[in-house]
Design an enzyme around this catalytic site. Structure first.
Site, short mmCIF file in Angstrom:
data_model
loop_
_atom_site.label_atom_id
_atom_site.label_comp_id
_atom_site.label_asym_id
_atom_site.label_seq_id
_atom_site.Cartn_x
_atom_site.Cartn_y
_atom_site.Cartn_z
CG ASP A 1 1.48 4.63 4.28
OD1 ASP A 1 0.30 4.33 4.04
OD2 ASP A 1 2.24 3.93 4.98
CG ASP B 1 -0.25 -0.47 2.45
OD1 ASP B 1 0.93 -0.11 2.65
OD2 ASP B 1 -0.88 -1.20 3.25
CG ASP C 1 10.39 1.86 11.82
OD1 ASP C 1 10.59 2.44 10.74
OD2 ASP C 1 9.60 0.89 11.95
#
Ligand code: ATP
Ligand code: MG
Length: 446
Positions: free
Chosen positions: A76, A74, A150
């Site tokens: 973002d 997907d 992260d």
């Protein structure tokens, strides 16, 4: 100069990553991402926002995957526009989340998740006593947004307007070297959010990357902090791991890191019962095959497989204590669900499916009379049958039983009659026929 040095030392002591304010800009011909590989909806979102004077980029896992020439799951988008602003530019858009406010922009069946750049400021954040961040919903600059992500490979921004990739933390270099490297001071980052330890293992296993030594080092010591993470959050991350298509690799990696205890409560359950391991590993390998073939993985099925041996051992001890087969299976199931679901945060919507898959297992053994025909109408027959095949492959159910059901399911009516007769005969011949089942049919979960 001295002032800058002092600030630098202080921020290092605070574990704050060195915030590089200007990214490296990597041109399309250098990074090689083809515009056609990027979701048109994601491009559209960026173009609309950029057209309105904002900055907007494809970000995170999608950019990483595009650089690895993997098709992203997907897309973002990250932007400097506030959620309200973003929403105002699209017809089908909703603001979701209370703590993290994100916008979902919908195009047909595709949803683009749009987040506003977030600030990263260690000193002022609300944390628990172990350093876990409790709230971080303050908007910030793009370089801060990059620093709070992260891993370096997850902090890349692709600009569909110019075709450039913006790289604040040498993520492109790490992708080339196939290294998983956390941004900032590893221990601080794991304390802020212990789930990052699980993510490290998942990405390393899934991408076939090596975990950078400094990124790996504190994990063994900090693994127990996972216990402080809210169960629902852990469940989401665990589900991602188990349905990543690389669950076997993830689990082997967790083990080789010595992380299989404590890091994932469900794993403890599995690995505590070595006789169940073969079954679980087979179930996960099948799940991986499905996931990699792009098929849906039903979480209920997965958890039914993971907890099966827990059910089995309780079931067996009840039978050994002289209880009847079916009621004792029901009781064993209730016992396991009760003790495990809360701990593992398995949602109720999955437990109905688990219960049914388990309750179907003894019913597959009944091949006399009309029983198999009645089973054909069962809503979960397919899942129960898939489950049976794994039990056969793990050699805990006779291979013949699985083969018989495979033939039965694919047979015509006439062939089915013949198969029923055959089953009746072979049972007589082997003398394994059980006494007729009692009247009471096994209760089915609603
Ligand atoms: P996947 O392909 O598995 O979805 P992903 O990188 O897209 O991988 P997501 O969980 O979808 O992972 O998160 C999207 C992005 O948000 C990440 O790439 C990362 O930049 C950021 N992110 C997610 N979780 C964290 C976290 N716990 N700490 C910091 N940043 C995070
Ligand atoms: Mg993602």
């Amino acid at each position: 100069m001295i002032h800058r040095l002092v600030t630098r030392v202080r921020s290092l002591l605070a574990g704050k990553p060195r915030l590089r304010k200007a990214p490296r800009r990597i041109a399309a011909q250098e990074h090689g991402i083809q515009r056609e590989a990027v979701s048109r909806s994601a491009i559209r979102v960026c173009e609309v926002l950029q057209g309105a004077g904002h900055r907007a980029y494809v970000v995170g896992g999608a950019v990483r995957d595009l650089l690895l020439r993997v098709v992203p799951k997907d897309f973002d988008v990250a932007t400097d526009a506030t959620p309200e602003r973003v929403k105002s530019h699209f017809r089908r858009a909703i603001i979701i989340g209370r703590r993290f406010r994100l916008v979902h922009v919908m195009f047909g069946s595709e949803t683009i998740e749009v987040s506003t750049f977030r600030a990263y400021d260690v000193g002022e954040r609300d944390t628990d006593e172990h350093g876990r961040v409790l709230a971080d919903n303050v908007f910030g600059e793009q370089y801060e947004d990059a620093a709070r992500r992260d891993f370096t490979i997850n902090a890349l921004y692709y600009d569909p307007g110019t075709g450039e990739v913006l790289d604040y933390h040498d993520g492109v270099r790490d992708i080339r070297r196939r290294r998983l490297r956390i941004i900032g001071d590893p221990e601080t980052r794991y304390r802020e959010d212990p789930v990052r330890m699980l993510r490290a293992v998942r990405f390393a296993a899934k991408l076939g990357f090596e975990i950078d030594p400094a990124t790996r080092a504190p994990i063994a010591k900090l693994a127990k902090l996972i216990e402080n993470v809210p169960a629902a959050r852990l469940f989401d991350e665990m589900l991602k791991l188990l349905t990543s298509g690389y669950s076997v690799a993830c689990i082997l990696q967790l083990r080789s890191e010595g992380l299989h205890h404590g890091l994932l409560p469900l794993l403890d359950v599995i690995l505590k019962q070595p006789q169940g391991e073969r079954f679980v590993m087979l179930a996960l390998a099948r799940t991986d095959e499905r996931a990699r073939a792009g098929k849906k993985v039903a979480p209920g099925f997965l958890f039914a497989a993971l907890l099966w041996h827990e059910v089995l051992s309780k079931w067996n001890s009840r039978i050994a204590a002289g209880q009847h087969r079916i009621p004792s299976l029901e009781a064993a199931i209730e016992e396991v669900l009760e003790s495990q679901t809360e701990k593992l945060a398995i949602q109720r919507r999955f437990t109905a499916e688990m219960r049914e898959i388990w309750m179907l297992q003894p019913r597959f053994e009944r091949r006399n009379g009309q029983a198999p025909l009645r089973l054909l109408e069962h809503l979960r027959l397919r899942a129960g049958y898939d489950f049976l095949l794994i039990r056969c492959a793990a050699e805990e159910a006779p291979a013949e039983l699985g083969q018989w059901w495979t033939r039965f399911l694919h047979a015509t009516d006439a062939e089915r009659t013949a198969l029923l007769q055959e089953a009746g005969k072979s049972r007589d011949a082997t003398g394994t026929r059980r006494k007729r089942p009692r009247r009471r049919r096994p209760a089915q979960a609603a």
